[in-house]
Design a protein around this motif. Sequence first.
Motif, PDB file in Angstrom:
ATOM      1  N   PHE A  12       0.911  -1.305   0.082  1.00 25.08           N
ATOM      2  CA  PHE A  12       0.009  -0.009  -0.050  1.00 25.08           C
ATOM      3  C   PHE A  12       0.654   1.341  -0.060  1.00 25.08           C
ATOM      4  CE2 PHE A  12      -1.895   3.268   2.740  1.00 25.08           C
ATOM      5  CZ  PHE A  12      -3.048   3.589   2.053  1.00 25.08           C
ATOM      6  N   MET A  13       1.922   1.169   0.869  1.00 26.99           N
ATOM      7  CA  MET A  13       2.676   2.349   1.130  1.00 26.99           C
ATOM      8  C   MET A  13       3.680   2.761  -0.371  1.00 26.99           C
ATOM      9  SD  MET A  13       2.643   4.227   3.464  1.00 26.99           S
ATOM     10  CE  MET A  13       2.021   4.545   4.996  1.00 26.99           C
ATOM     11  N   VAL A  16       1.382   4.282  -2.792  1.00 24.92           N
ATOM     12  CA  VAL A  16       1.136   5.603  -2.746  1.00 24.92           C
ATOM     13  C   VAL A  16       2.591   6.316  -3.196  1.00 24.92           C
ATOM     14  CG1 VAL A  16       0.981   7.566  -0.989  1.00 24.92           C
ATOM     15  CG2 VAL A  16      -0.420   5.286  -0.682  1.00 24.92           C
ATOM     16  N   ALA A  82       6.442   5.959  10.755  1.00 25.60           N
ATOM     17  CA  ALA A  82       5.096   6.333  11.158  1.00 25.60           C
ATOM     18  C   ALA A  82       5.233   7.321  12.310  1.00 25.60           C
ATOM     19  CB  ALA A  82       4.249   5.178  11.492  1.00 25.60           C
ATOM     20  N   LYS A 104       5.212   9.472   8.276  1.00 24.37           N
ATOM     21  CA  LYS A 104       3.860   8.989   7.784  1.00 24.37           C
ATOM     22  C   LYS A 104       2.772   9.542   8.894  1.00 24.37           C
ATOM     23  CE  LYS A 104       5.918   4.651   6.152  1.00 24.37           C
ATOM     24  NZ  LYS A 104       5.725   3.267   6.581  1.00 24.37           N
ATOM     25  N   PRO A 105       1.446  10.012   8.545  1.00 28.26           N
ATOM     26  CA  PRO A 105       1.104  10.091   7.038  1.00 28.26           C
ATOM     27  C   PRO A 105       1.773  11.421   6.389  1.00 28.26           C
ATOM     28  CG  PRO A 105      -0.664  10.854   8.684  1.00 28.26           C
ATOM     29  CD  PRO A 105       0.549   9.983   9.429  1.00 28.26           C
TER      30      PRO A 105
ATOM     31  N   MET B   1      -1.809  11.912  -2.637  1.00 28.40           N
ATOM     32  CA  MET B   1      -2.851  11.083  -2.696  1.00 28.40           C
ATOM     33  C   MET B   1      -4.100  11.416  -3.252  1.00 28.40           C
ATOM     34  SD  MET B   1      -2.660   8.426   0.466  1.00 28.40           S
ATOM     35  CE  MET B   1      -4.226   7.806  -0.087  1.00 28.40           C
ATOM     36  N   TYR B   8      -6.119   2.267  -4.045  1.00 31.80           N
ATOM     37  CA  TYR B   8      -5.820   2.485  -2.739  1.00 31.80           C
ATOM     38  C   TYR B   8      -6.553   1.628  -1.816  1.00 31.80           C
ATOM     39  CZ  TYR B   8      -2.682   6.399  -4.018  1.00 31.80           C
ATOM     40  OH  TYR B   8      -1.767   7.087  -4.767  1.00 31.80           O
ATOM     41  N   PHE B  12      -5.136  -1.096   0.601  1.00 32.33           N
ATOM     42  CA  PHE B  12      -5.223  -0.805   2.130  1.00 32.33           C
ATOM     43  C   PHE B  12      -5.993  -1.882   2.810  1.00 32.33           C
ATOM     44  CE2 PHE B  12      -8.012   0.632   5.723  1.00 32.33           C
ATOM     45  CZ  PHE B  12      -6.698   1.217   6.484  1.00 32.33           C
ATOM     46  N   GLU B  15      -4.057  -5.019   3.150  1.00 33.34           N
ATOM     47  CA  GLU B  15      -2.991  -5.091   4.011  1.00 33.34           C
ATOM     48  C   GLU B  15      -3.252  -5.109   5.408  1.00 33.34           C
ATOM     49  OE1 GLU B  15       0.306  -3.840   1.042  1.00 33.34           O
ATOM     50  OE2 GLU B  15       0.689  -2.875   3.140  1.00 33.34           O
ATOM     51  N   HIS B  48       1.961  -0.737  14.431  1.00 35.34           N
ATOM     52  CA  HIS B  48       2.617   0.418  13.980  1.00 35.34           C
ATOM     53  C   HIS B  48       2.163   0.347  12.406  1.00 35.34           C
ATOM     54  CE1 HIS B  48       5.500   3.408  14.222  1.00 35.34           C
ATOM     55  NE2 HIS B  48       6.200   2.986  13.049  1.00 35.34           N
ATOM     56  N   THR B  49       2.335  -0.597  11.753  1.00 38.99           N
ATOM     57  CA  THR B  49       2.225  -0.582  10.203  1.00 38.99           C
ATOM     58  C   THR B  49       0.864  -0.249   9.928  1.00 38.99           C
ATOM     59  OG1 THR B  49       3.829  -2.404  10.141  1.00 38.99           O
ATOM     60  CG2 THR B  49       2.414  -1.673   8.139  1.00 38.99           C
ATOM     61  N   LYS B  51      -1.171   1.694  11.775  1.00 39.42           N
ATOM     62  CA  LYS B  51      -1.193   3.086  12.051  1.00 39.42           C
ATOM     63  C   LYS B  51      -0.821   3.755  10.991  1.00 39.42           C
ATOM     64  CE  LYS B  51       1.637   5.196  14.755  1.00 39.42           C
ATOM     65  NZ  LYS B  51       2.226   5.739  15.987  1.00 39.42           N
ATOM     66  N   GLY B  52       0.425   3.675  10.177  1.00 38.26           N
ATOM     67  CA  GLY B  52       0.755   4.633   9.385  1.00 38.26           C
ATOM     68  C   GLY B  52       0.174   4.411   8.063  1.00 38.26           C
ATOM     69  N   MET B  53      -0.419   3.156   7.718  1.00 37.15           N
ATOM     70  CA  MET B  53      -1.298   3.189   6.334  1.00 37.15           C
ATOM     71  C   MET B  53      -2.699   3.890   6.745  1.00 37.15           C
ATOM     72  SD  MET B  53      -0.809  -1.074   5.977  1.00 37.15           S
ATOM     73  CE  MET B  53      -2.360  -1.324   4.944  1.00 37.15           C
ATOM     74  N   GLY B  55      -3.017   6.681   8.755  1.00 38.37           N
ATOM     75  CA  GLY B  55      -2.782   7.995   8.397  1.00 38.37           C
ATOM     76  C   GLY B  55      -3.053   8.216   7.045  1.00 38.37           C
ATOM     77  N   MET B  56      -2.480   7.595   6.181  1.00 41.00           N
ATOM     78  CA  MET B  56      -2.347   7.890   4.775  1.00 41.00           C
ATOM     79  C   MET B  56      -3.780   8.137   4.286  1.00 41.00           C
ATOM     80  SD  MET B  56       0.644   8.375   4.200  1.00 41.00           S
ATOM     81  CE  MET B  56       0.598   8.725   2.302  1.00 41.00           C
ATOM     82  N   MET B  57      -4.661   7.049   4.435  1.00 40.36           N
ATOM     83  CA  MET B  57      -5.979   6.935   4.196  1.00 40.36           C
ATOM     84  C   MET B  57      -6.965   7.861   5.229  1.00 40.36           C
ATOM     85  SD  MET B  57      -6.336   4.690   2.040  1.00 40.36           S
ATOM     86  CE  MET B  57      -8.028   4.128   2.160  1.00 40.36           C
ATOM     87  N   ARG B  58      -6.099   8.915   6.072  1.00 34.60           N
ATOM     88  CA  ARG B  58      -6.907   9.859   6.478  1.00 34.60           C
ATOM     89  C   ARG B  58      -8.050   9.099   7.446  1.00 34.60           C
ATOM     90  NH1 ARG B  58      -5.215  14.276   4.519  1.00 34.60           N
ATOM     91  NH2 ARG B  58      -4.589  14.509   2.400  1.00 34.60           N
ATOM     92  N   HIS B  67      -2.768   3.789  17.902  1.00 30.95           N
ATOM     93  CA  HIS B  67      -1.747   4.500  18.918  1.00 30.95           C
ATOM     94  C   HIS B  67      -2.016   4.100  20.194  1.00 30.95           C
ATOM     95  CE1 HIS B  67       1.275   7.780  19.194  1.00 30.95           C
ATOM     96  NE2 HIS B  67       0.538   8.193  20.553  1.00 30.95           N
TER      97      HIS B  67
END
Lengths: 120, 529
Positions: A12-13, A16, A82, A104-105, B1, B8, B12, B15, B48-49, B51-53, B55-58, B67
């Motif tokens: 996914f990352m 992007v 992250a 990230k984000p 994005m 996406y 998303f 994963e 953690h992973t 969370k990062g994803m 964030g990207m997806m808002r 978190h």
Amino acid sequence: MKTILVADDSMFMRTVVKDVLGGKYRIVEADSGKACLEQFERVHPDLVLLDVVMPEGEEEGLRALRHILESDPKARVVMLTALGKQETIVKECLRLGAKGCIVKPFEGGQVLKVVEECLA
Amino acid sequence: MTQDADAYREAFVREARENLERMNAALLEAERSPGSLEPLREAIRAVHTLKGMAGMMRLEGVATLCHALEDALEAARRGELDVAAGADPLFEAFDRLADAVAAVERGAPEPELGPAVSALRAAVAGEPAPAPGPPAEQPIRPGRLEQLPVKVERLDRLMNLVEELLVAKMRFDPLRAALASPELSAAVDSLGRLVAELQYQVLRARMVPIGLVVGRFQRMVRDLAREQGKEVRLLQEGGDVELDRAMHDELAEALVHLLRNAIDHGIEKPAERVRRGKPPAGTIRVEAERSKDSAALIISDDGEGLDLEAIRRAGESRGLLQPGAGVTEVLAALLSGLSTRPRATAVSGRGLGLEIAASRLRDIGGSLSASSERGKATTFRLEVPLTLAILRSLLVEAGGGTYGLPLNSVARIVSVPESRVRRVLGREAVVIGAREVPLLRLGRLLRRPAAGPDRFPVVVLAAGERRLGLAVDALVSTQELVLKPLSRVLRESGPFAGSAIIGAGEAILVLDVAELLRAPGTLEAAACP
């Protein structure tokens, strides 16, 4: 066209990042620290975007960073991490020789800006 | 994005689910082996992973809950939180994350996760849990909830109880006949109506749209096609046809084989397609149809079609096909595992996939058939009963025992005098209507032959074009049977699909019609040495 190696275990990352940078740069991907090193030796990219936390843990990204810089001290590496414990990690990455850190984000424009600055 | 939000979303969801699985597995491990740090580290990495994803997806809620989870897991790692004793709030939080991912998949807005975050933080701090709010992802209408998420397991338990109830009720039937009391009769009748209605409603609650099955394969089709340098689109029609959920898993397995076959053997590479005047991207279409008591999935691709001549040659050289066999026999040989591929590919092996798919379907009372137009298309038709559980059946007697036959395979019942039985090459047949139908004597097949009267009932079984006359000693009744699976030993002892309890608690065997129809001659020959 300059080549960027994107190393992140999350497809996914990578998708992007590829969307943001594709077209302007040639993108090569790796999904682990090990694959990242192999690709690095093979394509000698102009820049590496390297995820800190990969399946084997935080050490995996940092280990890859160390190996890359050992192999080529002038290599340009930008870390991806992250939100969270970034402060210590950012410091550690910069201490090891990374050119920068993207948290990230992130916004597409932000990545592009960091990449362009690093390659300028 | 900004580009391709759907692409996406798909990446998303996939994963995120992988990471949720890792989290669950790691936390289970941590719970089992207190003091071991590696499972906790693994859980932290997965959270953690995600969370990062997120964030990207808002997905602010998902990121915040991740978190909070990271904090909790870090506390556990430092030994400040006892996971062995208190993993429930963490698992709860995982489930809320899964709900949110499901919402993203549906294209729904992110559910409200604030309460989940507070609940988790409170639990970690050792405070009593706040009163649970309504399930987060349900839209709340004034005063009432329209839908509830129910665990499949609970529905299964409910269904089992209804089946037991049905069997218990059947035990009244002989009592009613024996006692001839009008009051008892009326009471049993009203109980029967209520049980039937209850059974129907529980069955309905277990129904799920077929579209959910097909949706799961978009990803697989894309990846497999890409691996082989092909372009394939998977289209779906009639996805709202509903099926019993037990049928879903069975269907999904058969679908895997058929889709793989279509990609591997059917759809050509883009260049080849263009040369044949087709669009570069191939299409696999999955259509669902429903009739009164069965549902059909039709899987067709616009690829190169089946090479019937090659299949025929392969079949003849291996003695599986008689020279001059018709198209139907050739296709049947294909479905029983014949392959023309000289070399197995990683994708769909060597035709065995089809045989497995066909035999799984037969086991659950379904069927698989194929048709093809060389160079243009291949179509598989996959039929299944709407539910696994209830079978309207004809009870027959043969060789002193009672057996069940699924009523939907019974074409007609005729009474045949012994004098009309013809014998050709050691096999028996009778002419019914204008057609010669092979005759199979059930008593003899089950090795319980009895000297029959000179006139006996013949049940004509049908599936597709195939017909078989089954000679029995007597017809008993028709009844709804609750089909139970058989042990392996019983299954291999004869053509049986399952067992059922009738009337006074007596167990009977239900015959597997597909098996009977498949090779009546061979079966009978094997049964009478």
